[in-house]
Design a protein around this motif. Sequence first.
Motif, PDB file in Angstrom:
ATOM      1  N   VAL A   4      -7.485   1.125  -1.016  1.00  0.00           N
ATOM      2  CA  VAL A   4      -6.946   0.780   0.303  1.00  0.00           C
ATOM      3  C   VAL A   4      -5.485   1.208   0.398  1.00  0.00           C
ATOM      4  N   VAL A   5      -4.706   0.941  -0.638  1.00  0.00           N
ATOM      5  CA  VAL A   5      -3.290   1.345  -0.642  1.00  0.00           C
ATOM      6  C   VAL A   5      -3.183   2.867  -0.568  1.00  0.00           C
ATOM      7  N   ALA A   6      -4.019   3.566  -1.333  1.00  0.00           N
ATOM      8  CA  ALA A   6      -4.000   5.034  -1.298  1.00  0.00           C
ATOM      9  C   ALA A   6      -4.355   5.548   0.092  1.00  0.00           C
ATOM     10  N   ASP A   7      -5.326   4.918   0.742  1.00  0.00           N
ATOM     11  CA  ASP A   7      -5.711   5.331   2.099  1.00  0.00           C
ATOM     12  C   ASP A   7      -4.574   5.100   3.090  1.00  0.00           C
ATOM     13  N   VAL A   8      -3.904   3.961   2.967  1.00  0.00           N
ATOM     14  CA  VAL A   8      -2.773   3.672   3.861  1.00  0.00           C
ATOM     15  C   VAL A   8      -1.657   4.678   3.628  1.00  0.00           C
ATOM     16  N   ASP A  11      -2.491   7.937   5.237  1.00  0.00           N
ATOM     17  CA  ASP A  11      -2.275   7.847   6.683  1.00  0.00           C
ATOM     18  C   ASP A  11      -0.792   7.893   7.018  1.00  0.00           C
ATOM     19  N   GLN A  12       0.025   7.212   6.223  1.00  0.00           N
ATOM     20  CA  GLN A  12       1.467   7.205   6.449  1.00  0.00           C
ATOM     21  C   GLN A  12       2.068   8.598   6.240  1.00  0.00           C
ATOM     22  N   ARG A  13       1.555   9.317   5.248  1.00  0.00           N
ATOM     23  CA  ARG A  13       2.009  10.699   5.032  1.00  0.00           C
ATOM     24  C   ARG A  13       1.682  11.554   6.246  1.00  0.00           C
ATOM     25  N   ASN A  14       0.468  11.377   6.779  1.00  0.00           N
ATOM     26  CA  ASN A  14       0.056  12.136   7.962  1.00  0.00           C
ATOM     27  C   ASN A  14       0.900  11.791   9.183  1.00  0.00           C
ATOM     28  N   LEU A  15       1.451  10.584   9.205  1.00  0.00           N
ATOM     29  CA  LEU A  15       2.344  10.176  10.301  1.00  0.00           C
ATOM     30  C   LEU A  15       3.783  10.663  10.090  1.00  0.00           C
ATOM     31  N   GLY A  16       4.030  11.307   8.956  1.00  0.00           N
ATOM     32  CA  GLY A  16       5.363  11.836   8.687  1.00  0.00           C
ATOM     33  C   GLY A  16       6.278  10.861   7.979  1.00  0.00           C
ATOM     34  N   LEU A  28       5.974   2.188   2.781  1.00  0.00           N
ATOM     35  CA  LEU A  28       5.770   1.221   1.700  1.00  0.00           C
ATOM     36  C   LEU A  28       5.405  -0.151   2.259  1.00  0.00           C
ATOM     37  N   ASN A  29       6.065  -0.538   3.343  1.00  0.00           N
ATOM     38  CA  ASN A  29       5.756  -1.824   3.969  1.00  0.00           C
ATOM     39  C   ASN A  29       4.344  -1.839   4.537  1.00  0.00           C
ATOM     40  N   ASN A  37      -0.380 -10.463  -1.287  1.00  0.00           N
ATOM     41  CA  ASN A  37       0.243 -10.640  -2.596  1.00  0.00           C
ATOM     42  C   ASN A  37       0.969  -9.394  -3.084  1.00  0.00           C
ATOM     43  N   VAL A  38       1.102  -8.399  -2.238  1.00  0.00           N
ATOM     44  CA  VAL A  38       1.727  -7.132  -2.621  1.00  0.00           C
ATOM     45  C   VAL A  38       2.991  -6.922  -1.805  1.00  0.00           C
ATOM     46  N   THR A  39       4.053  -6.501  -2.491  1.00  0.00           N
ATOM     47  CA  THR A  39       5.312  -6.177  -1.818  1.00  0.00           C
ATOM     48  C   THR A  39       5.509  -4.666  -1.838  1.00  0.00           C
ATOM     49  N   SER A  40       6.476  -4.208  -1.091  1.00  0.00           N
ATOM     50  CA  SER A  40       6.761  -2.769  -1.099  1.00  0.00           C
ATOM     51  C   SER A  40       7.211  -2.318  -2.483  1.00  0.00           C
TER      52      SER A  40
END
Length: 92
Positions: A4-8, A11-16, A28-29, A37-40
């Motif tokens: 899930v983190v890798a997918d996000v 997507d964030q990379r594709n958004l620039g 990261l956020n 339970n996960v922080t940046s």
Amino acid sequence: MERVVADVLRDQRNLGNKGDGGWKRSALNAAAAVNVNVTSDNVKIRIKLWRSWYGIVSDILGQSGFDWDGTKHMITIENENAWNEYCTVNIL
């Protein structure tokens, strides 16, 4: 969770939201937001670990006797000697 983190992050990379200097704080956020339970900072540590694993896999694949199985998504060896030699040189 890693998928899930890798997918996000993809997507964030594709958004620039990833530049030459690394990931933007918003990326990261966003990745951290998928799990309470996960922080940046946890995401940054995970990215560093993934880079380390990538380096190890790249090193192994650069050696004679190793190949990548795209169907199983794993390293394969042509013979046991290739693995034994790699372990002798790199682990012991």
